[in-house]
Design an enzyme around this catalytic site. Structure first.
Site, mmCIF file in Angstrom:
data_model
loop_
_atom_site.group_PDB
_atom_site.id
_atom_site.type_symbol
_atom_site.label_atom_id
_atom_site.label_comp_id
_atom_site.label_asym_id
_atom_site.label_seq_id
_atom_site.Cartn_x
_atom_site.Cartn_y
_atom_site.Cartn_z
ATOM 1 N N LYS A 28 144.681 46.338 -43.599
ATOM 2 C CA LYS A 28 145.828 45.594 -43.083
ATOM 3 C C LYS A 28 145.440 44.665 -41.925
ATOM 4 O O LYS A 28 146.136 43.685 -41.657
ATOM 5 C CB LYS A 28 146.925 46.570 -42.654
ATOM 6 C CG LYS A 28 147.483 47.371 -43.831
ATOM 7 C CD LYS A 28 148.396 48.507 -43.371
ATOM 8 C CE LYS A 28 148.856 49.349 -44.559
ATOM 9 N NZ LYS A 28 149.651 50.523 -44.156
ATOM 10 N N TYR B 261 150.014 54.448 -36.515
ATOM 11 C CA TYR B 261 151.336 54.911 -36.931
ATOM 12 C C TYR B 261 152.054 55.564 -35.753
ATOM 13 O O TYR B 261 152.016 55.048 -34.645
ATOM 14 C CB TYR B 261 151.223 55.848 -38.141
ATOM 15 C CG TYR B 261 150.337 55.298 -39.236
ATOM 16 C CD1 TYR B 261 150.630 54.067 -39.821
ATOM 17 C CD2 TYR B 261 149.203 55.977 -39.663
ATOM 18 C CE1 TYR B 261 149.824 53.539 -40.816
ATOM 19 C CE2 TYR B 261 148.394 55.453 -40.667
ATOM 20 C CZ TYR B 261 148.707 54.235 -41.231
ATOM 21 O OH TYR B 261 147.905 53.718 -42.206
ATOM 22 N N TYR C 165 148.742 44.910 -53.002
ATOM 23 C CA TYR C 165 148.685 45.862 -51.889
ATOM 24 C C TYR C 165 147.821 47.078 -52.227
ATOM 25 O O TYR C 165 146.935 47.464 -51.458
ATOM 26 C CB TYR C 165 150.107 46.298 -51.527
ATOM 27 C CG TYR C 165 150.181 47.401 -50.508
ATOM 28 C CD1 TYR C 165 149.949 47.147 -49.161
ATOM 29 C CD2 TYR C 165 150.492 48.702 -50.886
ATOM 30 C CE1 TYR C 165 150.021 48.165 -48.215
ATOM 31 C CE2 TYR C 165 150.566 49.724 -49.951
ATOM 32 C CZ TYR C 165 150.325 49.453 -48.622
ATOM 33 O OH TYR C 165 150.383 50.458 -47.683
#
Length: 309
Positions: A67, A243, A191
């Site tokens: 990412k 996260y 993705y």
């Protein structure tokens, strides 16, 4: 200052003996097959040296670390217009949460949670067929690593597609809010493939060097991105790269980092080093357990926190 090579060797030996290795990401069947005993680390230094220990040349699935590279490409395509479709705030929720996405009407909290990365992938699809977009992402990572043997693990990609129902839900939900311009299955196909990029710690550390050097490739001196954009990507890595464990990682380690559920972490010490570590077992937040521990110990031993005076 202690000798880095000695520090790395000692840390690798310590990690090899630790019994508390976390749990592999078995919800993706291919990742569930990885031996939790594996451990590797590579440090690419500003002076051109590469120091490694453990399984540093064993390819692994980088998962969400990809990412960083898709965000870099998307910013190159649309610039700050990206931030109209994805936020820049820590999520405080699991990386695949749909509750937050519902509350914020289809705008993902940041580009490093799954929903945000799917929007970024949707940006990269513009004007391309999925195969072309996948090829562009892979070539960019190969360029950064200066190694065209970096590849996409098709078995991992297929495994993610077969089990990625939560990601399908996220994509469809964002499409319902007009925050996905392509069919969900097309964005998800790209993705799943870029998350399945396989690299070794050595290759990953090389790929992160441009962020450690103000956006420039240290090999050529050519600019990959502007210094300002490099700083902003590093800021997002620090605040959102782990996260809902991002705050704890910043507190304990003190450097920008991005983790992946394959057990890898890419850490950046601006002006000094790009660090890649891999240990497949994860902690409760989905981050490499031993990877987080070893980066904390390494940063402390070398005084590499960005908050150091």
């Amino acid at each position: 200052m202690p000798d880095l090579e000695t520090v790395l060797a000692a840390l690798a030996e310590e990690m090899a003996a630790r019994p508390d290795r976390g749990e592999v990401a078995s919800y993706i069947p291919q990742l569930g097959k990885i031996d939790p005993q594996r451990f590797g680390i590579a440090v690419a230094l500003a002076d051109g040296r590469m120091l490694v220990a453990g399984d540093a040349d064993e390819p692994f699935s980088i998962q969400s670390i990809s990412k960083i590279f898709t965000l870099t490409l998307a910013l190159g395509k649309v610039g700050d217009a990206l931030w109209r479709r994805v936020g820049r705030e820590p999520s405080g929720n699991p990386f695949n949460s749909i509750i937050q996405l519902e509350h914020e009407r289809g705008i993902p909290r940041n580009p490093f949670i799954n929903s945000g990365a799917i929007v970024v992938t949707d940006v990269l699809l513009a004007g391309h067929q999925p195969r072309e977009a996948i090829g562009e992402i892979l070539r960019f990572v190969q360029f950064l690593a200066e190694d065209d043997t970096v590849f996409i693990d098709k078995d991992v990609a297929a495994s993610e597609k077969a089990t990625g129902y939560r990601n399908v839900a996220l994509a469809n939900y964002m499409r319902a809010f007009d925050n996905l311009n392509h069919a969900p299955e097309l964005a998800l196909g790209v993705y799943f493939h870029h998350c399945a990029i396989a690299m070794s710690c050595r290759q990953l550390a090389l790929s992160g060097r441009f962020l450690a050097h103000g956006g420039k490739s240290p090999s050529t001196g050519h600019s990959v991105i502007s210094p300002e954009r490099a700083r902003r990507i590093l800021a997002l890595m620090l605040t959102c790269g782990h996260y809902d464990g991002s705050g704890d990682f910043a507190f304990r380690v003190g450097i920008p980092g991005k983790s992946g559920v394959g057990g890898g972490i890419l850490g950046i010490v601006p002006g000094i080093a790009s660090i890649a570590v891999w240990s497949p077992g994860l902690n409760e937040n989905g981050n490499s357990r031993l990877g987080s521990i070893v980066l904390e110990k390494l940063a402390k031993a070398m005084d590499w926190s960005i908050f150091a005076p």
